[in-house]
Design an enzyme around this catalytic site. Sequence first.
Site, short mmCIF file in Angstrom:
data_model
loop_
_atom_site.label_atom_id
_atom_site.label_comp_id
_atom_site.label_asym_id
_atom_site.label_seq_id
_atom_site.Cartn_x
_atom_site.Cartn_y
_atom_site.Cartn_z
N CYS A 88 0.85 -1.18 0.00
CA CYS A 88 0.00 0.00 0.00
C CYS A 88 0.89 1.23 0.00
CB CYS A 88 -0.88 0.00 1.25
SG CYS A 88 -1.99 1.41 1.36
N HIS A 130 -9.26 -3.54 -2.31
CA HIS A 130 -8.27 -2.83 -1.49
C HIS A 130 -8.65 -1.34 -1.40
CE1 HIS A 130 -3.87 -2.06 -0.31
NE2 HIS A 130 -4.35 -0.85 -0.51
N GLU A 131 -9.01 -0.74 -2.55
CA GLU A 131 -9.34 0.69 -2.56
C GLU A 131 -10.66 0.97 -1.86
OE1 GLU A 131 -7.08 2.53 -3.10
OE2 GLU A 131 -5.78 1.39 -4.41
ZN LIG Z 1 -3.73 1.12 -0.02
#
Ligand SMILES: [Zn+2]
Length: 165
Positions: A88, A130-131
């Site tokens: 990330c 994830h977003e």
């Molecule tokens: Zn991230």
Amino acid sequence: MLLKIIRYPNPVLRKKCRAIKRIDSKISKLIDDMIETMHEAPGVGLAAPQVGENIKLIVIDIGEGAFPLINPKITKKNKTLQTYEEGCLCFPGIVGEVSRPSEIVVEGQDKQGKKTIIEAQGFLSTVLQHEIDHLEGIVFIDRVKDKTTLREVQKKEEVEKKELI
Ligand SMILES: [Zn+2]
């Protein structure tokens, strides 16, 4: 304009984001800036809270062209899980394995406010999840079940571009 990507544990990353009601010029500019910032990082996705904005907006580019998604919502997910090593942009130098549904359906709006439905599988499915997690104040380390897969990557070259979301 390049935006500053904030780092964990900045509290902004733990807040739930609010929906975007009107796509005005400020939002349009933010979309352009987020895409520029994602490409420069480089990364394959970026969520508004990663640049300090607690609103429901993400941008994605897994190599097939950049696009924004406003107020994205997962409406379907399958039961089959897939595992990718994720990183990330808010956690420089750390990656870990995350298992997520391999196929999802996401509904949202495009830059013009038009309803968009994306059926995603494989890596795109992981990136979108994830977003969208970021919009709920969830970060990838929360999803790493086997903490032994968490590892530090010393050199920037060791991190694959695909891991930076
Ligand atoms: Zn991230």
